[in-house]
Design an enzyme around this catalytic site. Structure first.
Site, short mmCIF file in Angstrom:
data_model
loop_
_atom_site.label_atom_id
_atom_site.label_comp_id
_atom_site.label_asym_id
_atom_site.label_seq_id
_atom_site.Cartn_x
_atom_site.Cartn_y
_atom_site.Cartn_z
CD GLU A 261 -2.46 -1.12 2.82
OE1 GLU A 261 -3.41 -1.88 2.99
OE2 GLU A 261 -1.98 -0.41 3.73
CE LYS A 263 4.99 4.84 7.06
NZ LYS A 263 4.48 6.16 7.42
NE ARG A 283 2.21 6.95 15.40
CZ ARG A 283 2.95 6.19 14.60
NH1 ARG A 283 2.95 6.39 13.30
NH2 ARG A 283 3.69 5.23 15.09
CD GLU A 313 -1.04 8.38 7.14
OE1 GLU A 313 -0.16 9.14 7.58
OE2 GLU A 313 -1.23 7.23 7.57
CG PHE A 353 -4.46 1.74 6.20
CD1 PHE A 353 -4.39 0.96 7.35
CD2 PHE A 353 -4.09 3.07 6.27
CE1 PHE A 353 -3.96 1.50 8.55
CE2 PHE A 353 -3.67 3.63 7.48
CZ PHE A 353 -3.60 2.84 8.62
NE ARG A 430 8.00 -0.47 16.61
CZ ARG A 430 7.68 0.70 16.05
NH1 ARG A 430 7.63 0.80 14.74
NH2 ARG A 430 7.41 1.75 16.79
CE LYS A 436 7.88 2.10 10.04
NZ LYS A 436 8.04 3.18 11.04
#
Length: 598
Positions: A261, A263, A283, A313, A353, A430, A436
């Site tokens: 996707e 970012k 966040r 986002e 997303f 995480r 990323k």
């Protein structure tokens, strides 16, 4: 109703403040929670966090220092000048209050001979409820009301109590206790060991209100905690991503196939829709609904479900060209006043997303492909609200091609996500389900990192009187500590140099914080709180820094060479959301591989 004298809380705070050991800090918290009546465990938790309610409720505790000084002067019957002078000497309003109270002399012959009626001891409930009234006071006369309420507390406070009341009310408690440390202490205090920590943490991830979780644990036990569920209108702790710089490694981690996707360079948002009500959370779990009325309208009109929690986002767009603008431009929307004007100048688009909840059904344990199907079903795409652009990749070349396209379209990079059966939504974690892949750092360190200020060094020459450099650290979630990775003195404007001491002053402490691991001795130490964006030339082995210590070479850590502040204050990130030690190590390995090829 059970209560606790506030002096007991102040005694524990003093012990916690003095310790440099995280284990000791946890032990003090366990002892405090065991001594606290269950009726007020939530209040004790909030006060210990330096807040009155969970972040998402937006109850601001902070009172301006000048107002607090006025109340202190009034309570003690001294001049404001006297308070200011003592504050200047001590550097901390709480300490100044304690010093002034200890110097206080009897004010009447009755007091002198001990005939005065002693004030009733302050209780946690009284302190908490008074602070809540102060926080909620608004409208005409609000300042006088706040002062009057604070004076009433200070008049009955002992010197040490006044120290922590003043620190709390000005938003500078400075204990530096992480939520994870409180979770450890709750598990030990109420179940006897850390074994139940995962159950308690899962409940906290779904309902990030430590006061509420503690109250349920204290009153209903572990079974009650297991009953905590997702609630529309209460944010869920967001899932976080790891970072890699080699598409082959990414595919290997994700089982040979992934969804990629865009970012976007915007603000991540968790949007909650409940009938005709919409809530937007950042966040960091702040309620940002009022900043984005256009996004609220999009969610209301284009999400076809009675109740839903979606993630996306928010990106600023140029009203003339429709092109995406950088994150800094979007931050013009974060204001209390002139919201309509800002909305016209910096209109927002929303790229979704993920979906976590739809009409009574939690989707967090569903694999990503199923969540994506739900999202497609409930979204009616329009010009300004769409699915995040994505594709499926099975080769490194496909990742590279899509990455280059994302960069050309003004994005930061891409997110690569697992499509496997175990690709659940890992709240607050995480992990390797999301990876990323950002701009250019696979060649050299041209990607930025978000690091936490843990110390400072006094400036010389032109920088005399301010900080010459800041000691920056990455976060280790496994150990819940911050490890130093560079000392940064470049990239700061004159304005930055002027305001940095003011920004950092509330977090200044007299010793290295127990959650900081450093071989360097800073001139000034801070509670880990402020996150800055840093860029550098490369990551090298270092005998001075503790990030990655011993993980690449014995007796060596990692350091960022020629670090520079980019000018971006990451107010949208908590210290625990900063770049991790693992990410720094991955960046080191990736750049070394590229260098070897060159």
């Amino acid at each position: 109703m059970g209560d606790l004298e506030y002096s007991i809380l102040a005694d524990f705070y003093e012990k916690i403040e003095r310790t440099a050991s995280r284990i000791e800090m946890t032990e003090y918290l366990v002892a405090l929670f065991k001594e606290t009546p269950i009726e007020i465990i939530d209040k004790v938790i909030y006060l210990t966090q330096g807040k009155l309610r969970p972040d998402y409720e937006g109850v601001e505790l902070g009172v301006a220092e000048k107002l607090a000084m006025r109340a202190l002067a009034q309570a003690l019957g001294v001049s404001i000048k006297k308070v200011e002078e003592t504050y200047k000497k001590s550097g901390d309003l709480g300490t100044a209050a304690q010093m002034l109270m200890q110097q206080r002399k009897p004010v009447s012959i009755v007091d002198f001979f001990g005939g005065a009626v002693e004030a009733k001891p302050l209780t946690v409930t009284r302190v908490y409820e008074t602070l809540l009234k102060i926080a909620k006071a608004s409208g005409p006369g609000a300042m006088d009301t706040k002062v009057s309420l604070l004076v009433s507390l200070l008049k009955d406070a002992k010197p040490k109590e006044a120290r922590y009341i003043l620190r709390a009310i000005t938003g500078k408690l400075r204990l530096g206790i992480a939520d994870m440390t409180i979770l450890d202490a709750l598990a030990i205090a109420f179940t006897g060991s850390k074994n139940a920590r995962d159950v308690i943490e899962r409940a906290y991830n779904m309902h990030p209100d430590l006061g509420h979780v503690a109250k349920v644990l204290a009153t209903k036990g572990l079974e009650g905690v297991k009953g905590i569920r997702i609630t529309v209108g209460i944010p869920i702790l967001p899932m976080l991503a790891e970072r890699l710089s080699d598409p082959r490694e990414i595919l290997s981690k994700l089982g040979g196939k992934c969804i990629i996707e865009y970012k976007y360079d915007g603000e991540r948002v968790q949007a909650h829709k409940k009938e005709k009500q919409v809530y937007l959370f950042s966040r960091r779990l702040e309620n940002i609904t009022s900043h984005y009325p256009d996004v609220v309208e999009m969610i209301m009109n284009n999400i076809k479900a009675k109740e839903a929690i979606v993630e996306g986002e928010i990106v600023a767009v140029d009203p003339d060209t429709g092109e995406m603008l950088p994150f800094q431009e979007l931050m013009h929307r974060r204001r209390k006043y002139g919201i309509e004007e800002a909305m016209e100048m910096y209109p927002a688009s929303l790229y979704l997303f993920d979906v976590l909840y739809v009409d009574g059904r939690s989707l967090i344990n569903e694999p990503l492909p199923i969540r994506k199907e739900y999202l497609k079903k409930i979204l009616v795409p329009a010009d300004r609200i769409q699915l995040a652009k994505s594709t499926i990749a099975e080769t490194p070349e496909e990742i590279e091609t899509f990455f280059e396209q994302a960069i050309a379209d003004g994005c930061e990079g891409v997110m690569c996500k697992s499509l496997q059966a175990d690709s659940i939504y890992q709240m607050g974690a995480r992990g390797w389900l999301w990876i990323k892949f950002k701009r250019d750092y696979r060649y050299e360190m041209t990607d930025t990192v978000d690091l936490v200020v843990v110390g400072a060094f006094h400036g010389k020459g032109r920088r005399a009187g301010t900080y010459g450099a800041l000691l920056m650290a990455a976060y280790s979630p496994e150990e819940d500590i911050f490890k130093t990775v560079c000392k940064v003195g470049s990239g700061f404007t004159d304005e930055d140099l002027q305001k940095l001491p003011e920004i950092l002053k509330p977090y200044e402490i007299s010793h290295k914080h127990p959650r900081v691991q450093s071989k360097m001795e800073a001139d000034v130490w801070f509670v880990p709180a402020i996150v800055l964006e840093i860029i550098g030339a490369e990551i090298t082995l270092s005998p001075l820094h503790t990030c990655g210590w011993g993980k690449i070479k014995e007796n060596a850590g990692l350091a960022i060479r020629f670090p520079r502040f980019t000018g971006r204050y990451r107010d949208d990130k908590s210290p625990e959301q900063a770049t991790t030690e693992k990410e720094i190590i991955e960046m080191y390995y990736s750049q070394r591989k590229v260098t070897a090829k060159a």
